[in-house]
Design an enzyme around this catalytic site. Structure first.
Site, PDB file in Angstrom:
ATOM      1  N   HIS A  50      -4.127  17.365  11.017  1.00 22.31           N
ATOM      2  CA  HIS A  50      -4.986  16.906   9.693  1.00 22.31           C
ATOM      3  C   HIS A  50      -4.202  17.119   8.638  1.00 22.31           C
ATOM      4  O   HIS A  50      -3.714  16.419   7.750  1.00 22.31           O
ATOM      5  CB  HIS A  50      -6.420  17.712   9.662  1.00 22.31           C
ATOM      6  CG  HIS A  50      -7.382  17.224  10.694  1.00 22.31           C
ATOM      7  ND1 HIS A  50      -8.009  15.940  10.560  1.00 22.31           N
ATOM      8  CD2 HIS A  50      -7.664  17.915  11.663  1.00 22.31           C
ATOM      9  CE1 HIS A  50      -8.872  16.301  11.592  1.00 22.31           C
ATOM     10  NE2 HIS A  50      -8.777  17.047  12.499  1.00 22.31           N
TER      11      HIS A  50
HETATM   12  O1  RIB Z   1     -11.122  19.795   9.771  1.00 23.39           O
HETATM   13  C1  RIB Z   1      -9.700  19.835   9.612  1.00 23.39           C
HETATM   14  C2  RIB Z   1      -9.245  21.070   8.786  1.00 23.39           C
HETATM   15  O2  RIB Z   1      -9.995  22.265   9.174  1.00 23.39           O
HETATM   16  C3  RIB Z   1      -7.979  21.498   8.882  1.00 23.39           C
HETATM   17  O3  RIB Z   1      -7.379  21.828   7.558  1.00 23.39           O
HETATM   18  C4  RIB Z   1      -7.854  22.545   9.957  1.00 23.39           C
HETATM   19  O4  RIB Z   1      -6.627  23.528   9.524  1.00 23.39           O
HETATM   20  C5  RIB Z   1      -8.982  23.189   9.681  1.00 23.39           C
HETATM   21  O5  RIB Z   1      -8.742  24.288   8.440  1.00 23.39           O
END
Ligand code: RIB
Ligand code: CA
Length: 312
Positions: A242
């Site tokens: 992500h």
């Molecule tokens: O939903 C994904 C996010 O939540 C990313 O930043 C992951 O590292 C968690 O923090």
């Protein structure tokens, strides 16, 4: 072309580390430092993980400053179910020998913004607690910030609740402060980041690059691959990278598709806390954000491999 000054903020976290690799490798970015926040794991773990990453990469000169250890108004809920007990399970790191800078994170962020000749881009890869507190404490510095690019939210749905993505769910008030700040924001949400996934073959290709960065990224990805022994070499694994999509959206204009939107954050809903309300028609307000709506995954993986080659 001068480099874009960048201040990273995150909760390492496997995908935060992948974003760090991509940012630190890029010749388009000048990473001035990193603030760490609690989220994926406790602040102690996320701080250690940021320091471990920089040590592993031989980049100890990048300053790390510890920030908030819980959301502004809500109790901390960590995501150890995803990232493991340490917040960065998988790789075997050597003993840590560096420490965070001894400075209040608000002063750390303010100094970086003030001292930069160009406006600074803030990249937020976790709950937005640090960034929100910094903005509240330094309203005069808003015009020294180019934009805030954050991983979080979704135009439709969520991954931590049916209505919200983890980062925004964790500290909805902070996200609202950032979103309402008047600073241009780029939201790298789940409509793009969920596509940032690899399969076993691609993990092997990354590992074969043979640098310390590629070993780190491959080990982080293998942690998730090991959870899916049934997946064949071509099946995309369930663990999107992500946070690295934020960096991809800055360094490449052909990876993340963005659309203008009026973005507001729900903070009062019993079932919709942290919902990122994306109005692409602008009927509820002027466009204040660019929201990601798609990702070219092949291009993204190419950018990640290129970063692993560049960082020795
Ligand atoms: O939903 C994904 C996010 O939540 C990313 O930043 C992951 O590292 C968690 O923090
Ligand atoms: Ca994160």
């Amino acid at each position: 072309m001068s480099r874009i000054p960048v201040l990273l903020d995150g909760d390492p976290g496997h995908d935060d580390v992948m974003a760090m690799v991509m940012a630190l490798a890029s010749d388009k970015l000048d990473v001035k430092g990193m603030t760490v926040v609690a989220g994926n794991s406790t602040l102690a773990n996320t701080s250690t993980n940021a320091l471990r990453t920089l040590e592993w990469l031989g980049l100890e000169h990048i300053p790390v400053c510890t920030g908030a250890d819980h959301p502004i108004m809500r109790p901390l809920q960590i995501a150890d179910s995803v990232h493991g007990k340490s917040g960065l399970d998988g790789p075997n790191f050597p003993p840590l020998h560096t420490k965070p800078v001894e400075k209040n994170f608000v002063d750390f962020m303010a100094d970086i913004v003030r001292e930069s000749e160009q406006k600074v881009t803030i990249v937020c890869m976790g709950p937005q607690t640090n960034v929100a507190i910094f903005l509240l404490a330094n309203p005069d510095l808003k015009d020294r910030i180019e934009r805030i690019v954050f991983m979080g939210g979704a135009a439709y749905g969520g991954n931590w609740s049916p209505a919200a993505e983890f980062n925004i769910w964790e500290d909805a008030e902070a996200a609202k402060i950032v979103c309402d700040s008047g600073i241009p924001v780029v939201m790298c949400g789940l409509e793009a980041t969920n596509y940032a996934r690899v399969n076993r073959r691609e993990i092997g290709e990354i590992r074969a690059i043979g640098t310390r960065a590629s070993t780190l990224v491959a080990d982080l990805l293998q942690f998730f691959a090991d959870k899916r022994p049934d997946a064949d070499d071509e099946q995309k694994l369930e663990a999107p990278m992500h946070d690295a999509v934020t960096i991809a959206s800055i360094i490449s204009d052909d990876c993340v598709e963005l659309r203008d939107a009026h973005l507001t954050i729900e903070t009062d809903g019993s079932y919709t806390q942290g919902c990122t309300v994306c109005d692409f028609r602008g009927i509820t307000g002027d466009f204040n954000a660019k929201v990601s709506v798609n990702l070219d995954c092949d291009r993204f993986i190419e950018l990640m491999k290129d970063a692993c080659r560049r960082l020795k």
